[in-house]
Design an enzyme around this catalytic site. Structure first.
Site, PDB file in Angstrom:
ATOM      1  N   LYS A  57       0.806  -1.198   0.000  1.00 49.14           N
ATOM      2  CA  LYS A  57       0.000   0.000   0.000  1.00 49.14           C
ATOM      3  C   LYS A  57       0.854   1.270   0.000  1.00 49.14           C
ATOM      4  O   LYS A  57       0.370   2.350  -0.355  1.00 49.14           O
ATOM      5  CB  LYS A  57      -0.867   0.047   1.275  1.00 49.14           C
ATOM      6  CG  LYS A  57      -1.828  -1.071   1.414  1.00 49.14           C
ATOM      7  CD  LYS A  57      -2.564  -0.929   2.766  1.00 49.14           C
ATOM      8  CE  LYS A  57      -2.928  -2.271   3.314  1.00 49.14           C
ATOM      9  NZ  LYS A  57      -3.323  -2.208   4.717  1.00 49.14           N
ATOM     10  N   GLY A  58       2.091   1.146   0.441  1.00 45.90           N
ATOM     11  CA  GLY A  58       2.910   2.327   0.718  1.00 45.90           C
ATOM     12  C   GLY A  58       3.050   3.326  -0.417  1.00 45.90           C
ATOM     13  O   GLY A  58       3.237   4.517  -0.178  1.00 45.90           O
ATOM     14  N   GLU A 113       7.740   2.216  -5.930  1.00 46.57           N
ATOM     15  CA  GLU A 113       7.726   1.801  -4.527  1.00 46.57           C
ATOM     16  C   GLU A 113       7.897   3.009  -3.614  1.00 46.57           C
ATOM     17  O   GLU A 113       8.538   3.990  -3.999  1.00 46.57           O
ATOM     18  CB  GLU A 113       8.901   0.849  -4.258  1.00 46.57           C
ATOM     19  CG  GLU A 113       8.533  -0.604  -4.163  1.00 46.57           C
ATOM     20  CD  GLU A 113       7.778  -0.982  -2.889  1.00 46.57           C
ATOM     21  OE1 GLU A 113       7.058  -0.134  -2.312  1.00 46.57           O
ATOM     22  OE2 GLU A 113       7.896  -2.132  -2.481  1.00 46.57           O
ATOM     23  N   ASP A 114       7.381   2.915  -2.404  1.00 42.93           N
ATOM     24  CA  ASP A 114       7.604   3.997  -1.448  1.00 42.93           C
ATOM     25  C   ASP A 114       9.016   3.960  -0.880  1.00 42.93           C
ATOM     26  O   ASP A 114       9.671   4.978  -0.770  1.00 42.93           O
ATOM     27  CB  ASP A 114       6.566   3.982  -0.321  1.00 42.93           C
ATOM     28  CG  ASP A 114       6.490   2.650   0.415  1.00 42.93           C
ATOM     29  OD1 ASP A 114       6.862   1.616  -0.173  1.00 42.93           O
ATOM     30  OD2 ASP A 114       6.067   2.624   1.580  1.00 42.93           O
ATOM     31  N   ASP A 117      14.548  -0.702   1.198  1.00 43.76           N
ATOM     32  CA  ASP A 117      15.190  -0.832   2.507  1.00 43.76           C
ATOM     33  C   ASP A 117      16.188  -1.991   2.448  1.00 43.76           C
ATOM     34  O   ASP A 117      17.304  -1.835   1.957  1.00 43.76           O
ATOM     35  CB  ASP A 117      14.064  -1.041   3.538  1.00 43.76           C
ATOM     36  CG  ASP A 117      14.538  -1.009   4.979  1.00 43.76           C
ATOM     37  OD1 ASP A 117      15.747  -0.990   5.212  1.00 43.76           O
ATOM     38  OD2 ASP A 117      13.693  -1.020   5.885  1.00 43.76           O
ATOM     39  N   LYS A 145      16.868   3.755   1.466  1.00 40.29           N
ATOM     40  CA  LYS A 145      17.645   3.634   2.713  1.00 40.29           C
ATOM     41  C   LYS A 145      18.853   2.776   2.378  1.00 40.29           C
ATOM     42  O   LYS A 145      18.846   1.573   2.576  1.00 40.29           O
ATOM     43  CB  LYS A 145      16.775   2.883   3.733  1.00 40.29           C
ATOM     44  CG  LYS A 145      16.425   3.633   4.979  1.00 40.29           C
ATOM     45  CD  LYS A 145      15.810   2.665   5.976  1.00 40.29           C
ATOM     46  CE  LYS A 145      14.743   3.344   6.788  1.00 40.29           C
ATOM     47  NZ  LYS A 145      14.197   2.464   7.829  1.00 40.29           N
ATOM     48  N   PHE A 166      13.217   5.197  11.134  1.00 40.80           N
ATOM     49  CA  PHE A 166      11.889   4.714  10.737  1.00 40.80           C
ATOM     50  C   PHE A 166      11.018   5.912  10.430  1.00 40.80           C
ATOM     51  O   PHE A 166      10.730   6.730  11.296  1.00 40.80           O
ATOM     52  CB  PHE A 166      11.265   3.841  11.828  1.00 40.80           C
ATOM     53  CG  PHE A 166      10.165   2.983  11.265  1.00 40.80           C
ATOM     54  CD1 PHE A 166      10.431   1.718  10.762  1.00 40.80           C
ATOM     55  CD2 PHE A 166       8.852   3.470  11.180  1.00 40.80           C
ATOM     56  CE1 PHE A 166       9.427   0.944  10.197  1.00 40.80           C
ATOM     57  CE2 PHE A 166       7.843   2.701  10.625  1.00 40.80           C
ATOM     58  CZ  PHE A 166       8.133   1.432  10.130  1.00 40.80           C
ATOM     59  N   ASP A 173       3.621   3.733   6.698  1.00 42.42           N
ATOM     60  CA  ASP A 173       2.913   3.520   7.955  1.00 42.42           C
ATOM     61  C   ASP A 173       3.805   2.974   9.063  1.00 42.42           C
ATOM     62  O   ASP A 173       4.908   2.502   8.811  1.00 42.42           O
ATOM     63  CB  ASP A 173       1.789   2.499   7.752  1.00 42.42           C
ATOM     64  CG  ASP A 173       2.328   1.079   7.585  1.00 42.42           C
ATOM     65  OD1 ASP A 173       3.264   0.893   6.786  1.00 42.42           O
ATOM     66  OD2 ASP A 173       1.855   0.171   8.278  1.00 42.42           O
ATOM     67  N   ARG A 179      -0.294   6.885   7.494  1.00 39.07           N
ATOM     68  CA  ARG A 179      -0.137   6.914   6.032  1.00 39.07           C
ATOM     69  C   ARG A 179      -0.624   8.230   5.430  1.00 39.07           C
ATOM     70  O   ARG A 179      -0.128   8.663   4.403  1.00 39.07           O
ATOM     71  CB  ARG A 179      -0.926   5.772   5.375  1.00 39.07           C
ATOM     72  CG  ARG A 179      -0.333   4.389   5.592  1.00 39.07           C
ATOM     73  CD  ARG A 179      -0.957   3.422   4.604  1.00 39.07           C
ATOM     74  NE  ARG A 179      -0.822   2.032   5.000  1.00 39.07           N
ATOM     75  CZ  ARG A 179       0.227   1.268   4.703  1.00 39.07           C
ATOM     76  NH1 ARG A 179       1.235   1.762   4.035  1.00 39.07           N
ATOM     77  NH2 ARG A 179       0.266   0.013   5.092  1.00 39.07           N
TER      78      ARG A 179
END
Ligand code: PRP
Length: 189
Positions: A57-58, A113-114, A117, A145, A166, A173, A179
């Site tokens: 969902k990001g 993509e959000d 990582d 990141k 974070f 989220d 969000r």
């Protein structure tokens, strides 16, 4: 009426703003222009529209803003993958929850993509998409990141590189909260 921030109890949990709405808009515009420039020739010479695949969902907010900064005909699709549980550390487990409805073969795919990582999610998703024989496959991330990678993975388009903190907001989220914040904030650990 109460503000979104007070409804979410944000003052108790959230530290400083990392990127404001304005800074985000500027970075998304820059990346949208890069994509427009890179794909303009393909669209003009072949008529092939890039297929933008947002990973839910990001990415929902980033995707919505990004496609409005791309000055080309493009197709929009979504996939859903889950890699985190309720915590702040990647589980290393990627589960496809929703697949695309379009044939990938021969298409120019841009995965949106959000956050990149550990690299687990994008590594698995891209392997899966490559097996469907797209003409090309590129990856566009809102956040990279770099310091937390477990698998070597490079995105083609990046809005911001961030440290190992974070972050929440702008689609990202913590346990499904935050969000809908319009800016990007650091969550107090
Ligand atoms: C987040 C994010 C990426 C992934 C990145 O997804 O949207 O898909 O983690 O982490 P990785 O590089 O370590 O694999 P999440 O599973 O939290 O789902 P969400 O997008 O629904 O929030």
């Amino acid at each position: 009426m109460k503000s979104v921030q007070s409804m979410l109890g944000i003052k108790d949990n959230i530290d400083q703003i990392l990127y404001s709405k304005e800074e985000i808009a500027q970075a998304v515009k820059r990346v949208g222009e890069e994509i427009t420039r890179d794909y303009a020739e393909t669209v003009t010479s072949t008529g092939r529209k890039p297929l933008m695949i947002g990973i839910l969902k990001g990415s929902f907010m980033f995707m919505a803003d990004l496609v409005r900064e791309i000055d080309l005909a493009c197709k929009v699709e979504f996939m859903a993958a889950k890699s985190y549980g309720q915590g702040t550390v990647s589980s290393g487990f990627v589960q496809i929850v929703k697949d695309v409805e379009t044939m990938i073969e021969g298409r120019d795919v841009i995965v949106v993509e959000d956050i990149l990582d550990t690299g687990n999610t994008l590594n698995e998703l891209c392997a899966l998409l490559r097996a469907r024989r797209p003409n090309s496959l590129k990856v566009c991330v809102f956040l990279d990141k770099r310091g937390t990678r477990k698998i070597p993975f490079e995105a083609d388009y990046v809005c911001f590189e961030i440290e190992n903190e974070f972050v929440v907001g702008y689609g990202l989220d913590y346990a499904e909260r935050y969000r809908n914040l319009p800016d990007l904030r650091i969550l107090k650990q």
